[in-house]
Design a protein around this motif. Structure first.
Motif, PDB file in Angstrom:
ATOM      1  N   GLY A 185      55.003  38.581  36.237  1.00 16.64           N
ATOM      2  CA  GLY A 185      54.033  39.416  36.913  1.00 16.64           C
ATOM      3  C   GLY A 185      54.816  40.459  37.728  1.00 16.64           C
ATOM      4  N   VAL A 186      56.166  40.801  37.820  1.00 17.55           N
ATOM      5  CA  VAL A 186      56.660  41.571  38.501  1.00 17.55           C
ATOM      6  C   VAL A 186      56.182  42.890  37.968  1.00 17.55           C
ATOM      7  CG1 VAL A 186      59.058  42.660  39.120  1.00 17.55           C
ATOM      8  CG2 VAL A 186      58.600  40.191  38.993  1.00 17.55           C
ATOM      9  N   VAL A 187      56.343  43.294  36.796  1.00 16.75           N
ATOM     10  CA  VAL A 187      55.984  44.891  36.398  1.00 16.75           C
ATOM     11  C   VAL A 187      54.896  45.417  36.388  1.00 16.75           C
ATOM     12  CG1 VAL A 187      56.373  46.144  34.104  1.00 16.75           C
ATOM     13  CG2 VAL A 187      58.225  44.422  34.475  1.00 16.75           C
ATOM     14  N   HIS A 188      53.914  44.543  35.962  1.00 16.14           N
ATOM     15  CA  HIS A 188      52.436  44.956  35.888  1.00 16.14           C
ATOM     16  C   HIS A 188      51.495  44.130  36.840  1.00 16.14           C
ATOM     17  CE1 HIS A 188      53.425  47.192  32.293  1.00 16.14           C
ATOM     18  NE2 HIS A 188      53.741  46.133  31.665  1.00 16.14           N
ATOM     19  N   GLY A 189      52.090  43.246  37.743  1.00 16.62           N
ATOM     20  CA  GLY A 189      51.350  42.424  38.602  1.00 16.62           C
ATOM     21  C   GLY A 189      50.708  41.244  38.319  1.00 16.62           C
ATOM     22  N   THR A 190      50.279  40.525  39.078  1.00 15.57           N
ATOM     23  CA  THR A 190      49.471  39.306  38.948  1.00 15.57           C
ATOM     24  C   THR A 190      47.941  39.309  39.148  1.00 15.57           C
ATOM     25  OG1 THR A 190      49.844  38.693  41.237  1.00 15.57           O
ATOM     26  CG2 THR A 190      51.424  37.999  39.585  1.00 15.57           C
ATOM     27  N   VAL A 191      47.294  38.187  38.671  1.00 16.79           N
ATOM     28  CA  VAL A 191      45.946  38.083  38.950  1.00 16.79           C
ATOM     29  C   VAL A 191      45.568  38.294  40.246  1.00 16.79           C
ATOM     30  CG1 VAL A 191      43.893  36.478  38.544  1.00 16.79           C
ATOM     31  CG2 VAL A 191      45.764  36.323  36.918  1.00 16.79           C
ATOM     32  N   ASP A 192      46.169  37.675  41.183  1.00 17.91           N
ATOM     33  CA  ASP A 192      45.733  37.774  42.761  1.00 17.91           C
ATOM     34  C   ASP A 192      46.177  39.123  43.188  1.00 17.91           C
ATOM     35  OD1 ASP A 192      48.323  36.768  42.218  1.00 17.91           O
ATOM     36  OD2 ASP A 192      48.528  36.260  44.459  1.00 17.91           O
ATOM     37  N   ASP A 193      47.260  39.898  42.636  1.00 17.19           N
ATOM     38  CA  ASP A 193      47.200  41.524  42.924  1.00 17.19           C
ATOM     39  C   ASP A 193      46.099  42.281  42.751  1.00 17.19           C
ATOM     40  OD1 ASP A 193      49.872  40.904  43.626  1.00 17.19           O
ATOM     41  OD2 ASP A 193      50.860  42.027  41.900  1.00 17.19           O
ATOM     42  N   ALA A 194      45.410  41.973  41.365  1.00 16.37           N
ATOM     43  CA  ALA A 194      44.316  42.592  40.865  1.00 16.37           C
ATOM     44  C   ALA A 194      43.028  42.457  41.777  1.00 16.37           C
ATOM     45  CB  ALA A 194      44.075  42.229  39.432  1.00 16.37           C
ATOM     46  N   ALA A 195      43.003  41.369  42.262  1.00 16.79           N
ATOM     47  CA  ALA A 195      42.243  40.675  43.051  1.00 16.79           C
ATOM     48  C   ALA A 195      41.999  41.354  44.457  1.00 16.79           C
ATOM     49  CB  ALA A 195      41.830  39.294  43.297  1.00 16.79           C
ATOM     50  N   ARG A 196      43.243  41.447  44.988  1.00  9.89           N
ATOM     51  CA  ARG A 196      43.324  42.171  46.303  1.00  9.89           C
ATOM     52  C   ARG A 196      43.142  43.689  46.088  1.00  9.89           C
ATOM     53  NH1 ARG A 196      47.590  38.158  46.781  1.00  9.89           N
ATOM     54  NH2 ARG A 196      46.863  36.505  48.120  1.00  9.89           N
ATOM     55  N   ALA A 197      43.702  44.200  45.073  1.00  6.36           N
ATOM     56  CA  ALA A 197      43.293  45.459  44.799  1.00  6.36           C
ATOM     57  C   ALA A 197      42.011  45.828  44.659  1.00  6.36           C
ATOM     58  CB  ALA A 197      44.042  46.127  43.555  1.00  6.36           C
ATOM     59  N   ALA A 198      41.224  45.157  44.136  1.00  7.40           N
ATOM     60  CA  ALA A 198      39.624  45.131  44.157  1.00  7.40           C
ATOM     61  C   ALA A 198      38.906  45.272  45.435  1.00  7.40           C
ATOM     62  CB  ALA A 198      38.989  44.354  43.249  1.00  7.40           C
ATOM     63  N   LEU A 199      39.615  44.283  46.228  1.00  9.07           N
ATOM     64  CA  LEU A 199      39.062  44.147  47.741  1.00  9.07           C
ATOM     65  C   LEU A 199      39.572  45.535  48.426  1.00  9.07           C
ATOM     66  CD1 LEU A 199      40.145  40.771  48.391  1.00  9.07           C
ATOM     67  CD2 LEU A 199      37.826  41.277  48.178  1.00  9.07           C
ATOM     68  N   VAL A 200      40.576  46.157  48.621  1.00 12.33           N
ATOM     69  CA  VAL A 200      41.026  47.348  48.958  1.00 12.33           C
ATOM     70  C   VAL A 200      40.153  48.422  48.436  1.00 12.33           C
ATOM     71  CG1 VAL A 200      42.700  49.291  49.027  1.00 12.33           C
ATOM     72  CG2 VAL A 200      43.370  46.816  49.170  1.00 12.33           C
ATOM     73  N   VAL A 201      39.735  48.399  47.207  1.00 14.10           N
ATOM     74  CA  VAL A 201      38.789  49.456  46.820  1.00 14.10           C
ATOM     75  C   VAL A 201      37.280  49.187  47.388  1.00 14.10           C
ATOM     76  CG1 VAL A 201      37.330  50.441  44.770  1.00 14.10           C
ATOM     77  CG2 VAL A 201      39.820  49.631  44.676  1.00 14.10           C
ATOM     78  N   ALA A 202      36.865  48.007  47.446  1.00 17.23           N
ATOM     79  CA  ALA A 202      35.570  47.758  48.279  1.00 17.23           C
ATOM     80  C   ALA A 202      35.779  48.068  49.646  1.00 17.23           C
ATOM     81  CB  ALA A 202      35.253  46.289  48.155  1.00 17.23           C
ATOM     82  N   LEU A 203      36.789  47.934  50.192  1.00 19.96           N
ATOM     83  CA  LEU A 203      36.990  48.535  51.796  1.00 19.96           C
ATOM     84  C   LEU A 203      36.764  49.755  52.052  1.00 19.96           C
ATOM     85  CD1 LEU A 203      37.904  47.748  54.545  1.00 19.96           C
ATOM     86  CD2 LEU A 203      40.049  48.165  54.067  1.00 19.96           C
ATOM     87  N   ALA A 204      37.497  50.476  50.894  1.00 20.99           N
ATOM     88  CA  ALA A 204      37.396  51.939  51.105  1.00 20.99           C
ATOM     89  C   ALA A 204      36.043  52.576  50.804  1.00 20.99           C
ATOM     90  CB  ALA A 204      38.498  52.433  49.887  1.00 20.99           C
ATOM     91  N   ASP A 205      35.213  51.904  49.988  1.00 19.29           N
ATOM     92  CA  ASP A 205      33.834  52.174  49.561  1.00 19.29           C
ATOM     93  C   ASP A 205      33.233  51.973  51.042  1.00 19.29           C
ATOM     94  OD1 ASP A 205      34.569  53.100  46.871  1.00 19.29           O
ATOM     95  OD2 ASP A 205      33.761  51.109  46.150  1.00 19.29           O
ATOM     96  N   ALA A 206      33.465  51.002  51.746  1.00 21.75           N
ATOM     97  CA  ALA A 206      32.648  50.601  52.777  1.00 21.75           C
ATOM     98  C   ALA A 206      33.036  51.372  54.049  1.00 21.75           C
ATOM     99  CB  ALA A 206      32.828  49.028  53.327  1.00 21.75           C
TER     100      ALA A 206
END
Length: 223
Positions: free
Chosen positions: A58-79
């Motif tokens: 998961g170094v090159v393309h990231g991990t499942v929790d990376d993607a989850a946290r990224a989605a949370l960042v997007v939610a924060l920016a939307d908020a």
């Protein structure tokens, strides 16, 4: 809903997705909940690689929790928007988090970049990317050269980041828009690095060939 509420496999066939949807909704209602959601993400969605066949660590393309946290960042920016409030929150999440949480912030900046909505986060995001590039953690360096880094890092810093990945043995598939940004100076640096490796009797990484017009290891010209 509480982001710490248990889920039941009997009623929810995909607890990880349900948790993430709930956590994003919580952030939309109360942006302060992102701190706890960031900390809980790996336990709720897992830590596995997004592309296990080609990137098992998961170094090159990231991990499942990376993607989850990224989605949370997007939610924060939307908020809260992509102004100083969001920048401050992301900076705090990054510096108070562990390596995985720091990757999540960087991957979130990537997600915002890919949808063309990074707004006024560039100065703060650059500070975080530069901090990641000083780390010895290959997964942090890889996360710093995604879409956000490719768009906003200056050429000098970007070149050194690319070579740092080679030195760390990380596939250059981690580098977003490598072909578009590679230049003659990076070619020269790659050749110098290869020469140093050969002089020391060490193997020349195959990925260095991606940075030049010839195969450094065999001297053959690329098509």
């Amino acid at each position: 809903m509480s982001t710490d509420a248990p889920t039941s496999p009997d009623t929810d066939p995909d607890p990880a997705s349900a948790w993430l949807a709930g956590a994003r909704a919580d952030v939309a209602r109360d942006p302060d909940t992102i701190t706890r959601a960031f900390a809980l993400a790996a336990r709720r969605v897992g830590r596995g690689p997004l592309h296990p066949a080609s990137d098992p660590a998961g170094v090159v393309h990231g991990t499942v929790d990376d993607a989850a946290r990224a989605a949370l960042v997007v939610a924060l920016a939307d908020a809260v928007g992509t102004g100083p409030d969001c920048a401050g929150r992301l900076t705090t999440l990054y510096h108070q988090g562990d390596g995985a949480e720091r990757r999540g912030v960087l991957r979130g900046l990537d997600a915002l970049t890919e949808r063309g909505d990074v707004g006024d986060l560039v100065p703060a995001g650059l500070d975080l990317a530069l901090d990641a590039l000083r780390a010895n953690d290959p997964s942090l360096v890889a996360a710093a050269v995604g879409p956000f880094g490719s768009r906003h890092l200056d050429q000098h810093t970007w070149r050194h980041a690319v070579l740092k990945l080679v030195f760390q043995g990380v596939s250059l598939a981690a580098v977003h828009d490598l072909d578009a940004r590679a230049d003659a100076e990076l070619d020269r640096m790659a050749r110098d690095f290869a020469a140093e490796r050969r002089a020391a009797g060490r193997t020349v990484p195959a990925d260095l060939d991606l940075l030049t017009g010839t195969s450094i290891r065999t001297g053959t010209t690329k098509d």
